[in-house]
Design an enzyme around this catalytic site. Structure first.
Site, mmCIF file in Angstrom:
data_model
loop_
_atom_site.group_PDB
_atom_site.id
_atom_site.type_symbol
_atom_site.label_atom_id
_atom_site.label_comp_id
_atom_site.label_asym_id
_atom_site.label_seq_id
_atom_site.Cartn_x
_atom_site.Cartn_y
_atom_site.Cartn_z
ATOM 1 N N GLY A 137 2.913 -0.878 4.173
ATOM 2 C CA GLY A 137 3.130 -0.019 3.489
ATOM 3 C C GLY A 137 4.268 1.441 3.458
ATOM 4 O O GLY A 137 4.448 0.637 2.105
ATOM 5 N N GLY A 138 4.960 1.516 4.502
ATOM 6 C CA GLY A 138 6.613 2.158 3.758
ATOM 7 C C GLY A 138 6.972 1.106 3.767
ATOM 8 O O GLY A 138 7.924 1.703 2.605
ATOM 9 N N GLU B 224 -7.078 4.665 7.845
ATOM 10 C CA GLU B 224 -7.117 5.952 7.518
ATOM 11 C C GLU B 224 -8.422 6.898 6.863
ATOM 12 O O GLU B 224 -8.848 7.654 7.242
ATOM 13 C CB GLU B 224 -5.288 6.645 6.679
ATOM 14 C CG GLU B 224 -4.758 5.654 7.538
ATOM 15 C CD GLU B 224 -3.205 5.330 6.925
ATOM 16 O OE1 GLU B 224 -3.444 5.022 5.082
ATOM 17 O OE2 GLU B 224 -1.518 5.521 7.446
ATOM 18 N N GLY C 295 2.878 2.148 10.765
ATOM 19 C CA GLY C 295 3.784 3.626 10.633
ATOM 20 C C GLY C 295 4.567 3.942 12.110
ATOM 21 O O GLY C 295 5.106 5.409 11.905
ATOM 22 N N HIS D 67 -9.280 1.113 5.046
ATOM 23 C CA HIS D 67 -8.557 1.346 5.779
ATOM 24 C C HIS D 67 -9.219 2.170 6.553
ATOM 25 O O HIS D 67 -9.518 3.210 6.759
ATOM 26 C CB HIS D 67 -7.274 2.205 4.310
ATOM 27 C CG HIS D 67 -6.143 1.659 5.187
ATOM 28 N ND1 HIS D 67 -5.583 2.153 6.409
ATOM 29 C CD2 HIS D 67 -4.529 0.880 5.138
ATOM 30 C CE1 HIS D 67 -4.234 3.026 6.687
ATOM 31 N NE2 HIS D 67 -3.545 1.459 6.090
ATOM 32 N N ASN E 94 0.776 -1.017 -0.227
ATOM 33 C CA ASN E 94 0.300 -0.491 -0.269
ATOM 34 C C ASN E 94 0.670 1.366 -0.220
ATOM 35 O O ASN E 94 1.356 1.747 0.778
ATOM 36 C CB ASN E 94 -0.453 -0.088 1.195
ATOM 37 C CG ASN E 94 -1.586 0.999 1.525
ATOM 38 O OD1 ASN E 94 -1.867 2.259 0.562
ATOM 39 N ND2 ASN E 94 -2.579 1.281 2.673
ATOM 40 N N TRP E 95 0.467 2.365 -0.756
ATOM 41 C CA TRP E 95 2.042 2.865 -1.234
ATOM 42 C C TRP E 95 1.199 4.147 -0.830
ATOM 43 O O TRP E 95 1.995 5.159 -0.233
ATOM 44 C CB TRP E 95 2.015 3.180 -2.451
ATOM 45 C CG TRP E 95 2.531 2.436 -3.571
ATOM 46 C CD1 TRP E 95 3.168 1.215 -3.285
ATOM 47 C CD2 TRP E 95 3.032 2.383 -4.811
ATOM 48 N NE1 TRP E 95 3.718 0.091 -3.966
ATOM 49 C CE2 TRP E 95 4.303 1.228 -4.925
ATOM 50 C CE3 TRP E 95 3.218 3.480 -5.772
ATOM 51 C CZ2 TRP E 95 4.217 0.833 -6.421
ATOM 52 C CZ3 TRP E 95 3.591 2.891 -6.990
ATOM 53 C CH2 TRP E 95 4.425 2.092 -7.033
ATOM 54 N N LYS E 96 0.268 4.807 -0.407
ATOM 55 C CA LYS E 96 -0.251 5.669 0.160
ATOM 56 C C LYS E 96 -0.199 6.459 -0.491
ATOM 57 O O LYS E 96 -0.109 6.106 -1.667
ATOM 58 C CB LYS E 96 -0.440 6.019 1.507
ATOM 59 C CG LYS E 96 -0.191 4.933 2.568
ATOM 60 C CD LYS E 96 -0.305 4.717 4.589
ATOM 61 C CE LYS E 96 -0.127 3.658 5.282
ATOM 62 N NZ LYS E 96 -0.249 2.920 6.250
ATOM 63 N N SER F 109 3.513 -2.566 10.342
ATOM 64 C CA SER F 109 5.330 -2.181 10.200
ATOM 65 C C SER F 109 6.312 -2.912 9.933
ATOM 66 O O SER F 109 6.925 -4.402 11.161
ATOM 67 C CB SER F 109 5.685 -2.067 12.348
ATOM 68 O OG SER F 109 5.493 0.100 12.502
ATOM 69 N N GLU G 229 -5.000 -4.827 10.564
ATOM 70 C CA GLU G 229 -4.058 -3.448 10.743
ATOM 71 C C GLU G 229 -4.046 -2.992 12.495
ATOM 72 O O GLU G 229 -4.737 -2.266 12.491
ATOM 73 C CB GLU G 229 -4.343 -3.644 9.749
ATOM 74 C CG GLU G 229 -3.724 -3.481 8.032
ATOM 75 C CD GLU G 229 -3.123 -2.337 7.853
ATOM 76 O OE1 GLU G 229 -1.820 -2.590 6.818
ATOM 77 O OE2 GLU G 229 -3.702 -1.055 7.248
HETATM 78 P P1 13P Z 1 3.158 0.511 7.483
HETATM 79 O O1 13P Z 1 3.709 -0.953 7.196
HETATM 80 O O2 13P Z 1 4.115 1.811 7.350
HETATM 81 O O3 13P Z 1 3.167 0.378 9.593
HETATM 82 O O4 13P Z 1 1.444 0.637 6.997
HETATM 83 C C1 13P Z 1 1.074 -0.298 7.178
HETATM 84 C C2 13P Z 1 -0.708 0.073 7.002
HETATM 85 O O5 13P Z 1 -1.078 0.606 6.797
HETATM 86 C C3 13P Z 1 -0.768 -0.466 5.429
HETATM 87 O O6 13P Z 1 -1.866 -0.530 5.251
#
Ligand code: 13P
Length: 260
Positions: free
Chosen positions: A236-237, A103, A179, A101, A11-13, A215, A173
Site C-alpha cells: 500500500g503506502g 477495505e 497501514g 480487499h 495498491n495505490w488506494k 506495512s 493481508e
Molecule cells: P500498507 O502497505 O499501507 O500497510 O497497505 C497494505 C494494503 O492494504 C495493500 O493492499
C-alpha cells in the site's frame, strides 16, 4: 517450485490523480530499467480514473509493468451507478483486478458471496485476480485466524474452474497490519502462507502466487520473503514512492527462490 515467479503489486488506494499517476509510472519506468527484475512481475493498481493514463505510459515506454484495477462490479453492464464492469477494464488494457480487499469488505459491504461472484465474473472476462483475504485483530486474538482465512479462500474460489487457475494470485493481508506500521512476524506470515497453500487444490497450488500485505517496506521485504515464505507482496503506502516500491521489487528479486 523454482520456476514460479515472484509478484509485487502496488495498491495505490485512493491516492494520486491522473497527472500524478503519469509522473509516478514514468519514475517507476526509469528505476525499473536500472534495476530490471529477473524473476519478479510488477503490477500497479491505480484508481479507476488513472487506469488509461497508466496504460498509455506503459505502452508508449514499453515498460514491463502490468496494470490492475482495485475493484470491479461482477455485472456486465446495467443500472449500477458508479460501478465499472470486468469487460470495461479488459477493453481499457487492464490485465488484473484486486478482489475483496478488506477495505471493500469493511466499508462497502463486500460479503464472501459477492467476492465469489466477482472472482468468477472477472476470471470469465479474462482478467487476472489478486484475491485478498485476512483476519482482523479480534479473530487473531481468538486463535482462529487460519480457519477464518482458509474459509474466506474456499468461499471466494467456490465454483472456479481449473481453466482459470493460472489467472489467480492470493494476498494475505491481516487487517491489523494494514497501514499501521505493524508488520506481521515472519513466523505468523509463514504459518498462514503454508496453511493457504495447503488448502488450495493441487493445480492451483502449482501456479498461484501467495502474497503478503500489511506495512511492507524495503527494510522488511527480504525477511518476509525468506522466512515468511511468501511469493511477493501487495504493497500500500510504500507503493506511492517510486524509490521505495522499486527497492521492494529489487529486494524480492534478490532473495526469491531461497525459501521454496
Ligand atoms: P500498507 O502497505 O499501507 O500497510 O497497505 C497494505 C494494503 O492494504 C495493500 O493492499
Amino acid at each position: 517450485m523454482s520456476e514460479q515467479r515472484a509478484l509485487v503489486v502496488g495498491n495505490w488506494k485512493m491516492n494520486l490523480d491522473h497527472v500524478e499517476a503519469i509522473h509516478l509510472v514514468q519514475q517507476l519506468g526509469v528505476l525499473l530499467r536500472a534495476h530490471t527484475p529477473e524473476r519478479t512481475d510488477v503490477v500497479i493498481a491505480p484508481p479507476f480514473v488513472d487506469l488509461r493514463s497508466a496504460c498509455s505510459v506503459i505502452e508508449a515506454d514499453r515498460l514491463n509493468i502490468a496494470v490492475a484495477a482495485q475493484h470491479v462490479n461482477p455485472a456486465e453492464s446495467g443500472a449500477f451507478t458508479g460501478e465499472v464492469s470486468p469487460g470495461m477494464l479488459k477493453r481499457l488494457g487492464v490485465q488484473s483486478v484486486i478482489v475483496g480487499h478488506s477495505e471493500r469488505r469493511e466499508m462497502f459491504g463486500m460479503t464472501d458471496e459477492i467476492v465469489n461472484t466477482t472472482v468468477r465474473s472477472a476470471l470469465q472476462a479474462g482478467l487476472r485476480i489478486i484475491l485478498c483475504v485476512g483476519e482482523g485483530h479480534e479473530v487473531r486474538e481468538s486463535g482462529s485466524a487460519i480457519e477464518y482465512v482458509t474459509n474466506q479462500i474456499n468461499n471466494a474460489l467456490d465454483g472456479v474452474g481449473e481453466r482459470h487457475y493460472d489467472q489467480i494470485a492470493i494476498a494475505y493481508e491481516p487487517i491489523w497490519a494494514i497501514g499501521t506500521g505493524v508488520t506481521a512476524s515472519s513466523e505468523a506470515v509463514s504459518e498462514m502462507i503454508t496453511a493457504i497453500r495447503d488448502i488450495l487444490p493441487a493445480g492451483l497450488k502449482k501456479t498461484a502466487a501467495v502474497l503478503y500485505g500489511g506495512s511492507v517496506k524495503p527494510e522488511n521485504a527480504e525477511e518476509l520473503i525468506v522466512l515468511g515464505r511468501c511469493d511477493g507482496f501487495l504493497v500500500g503506502g510504500a507503493s506511492l514512492n517510486a524509490e521505495q516500491f522499486v527497492q521492494i521489487v529489487s529486494n524480492v528479486d534478490g532473495c526469491y527462490g531461497k525459501n521454496r
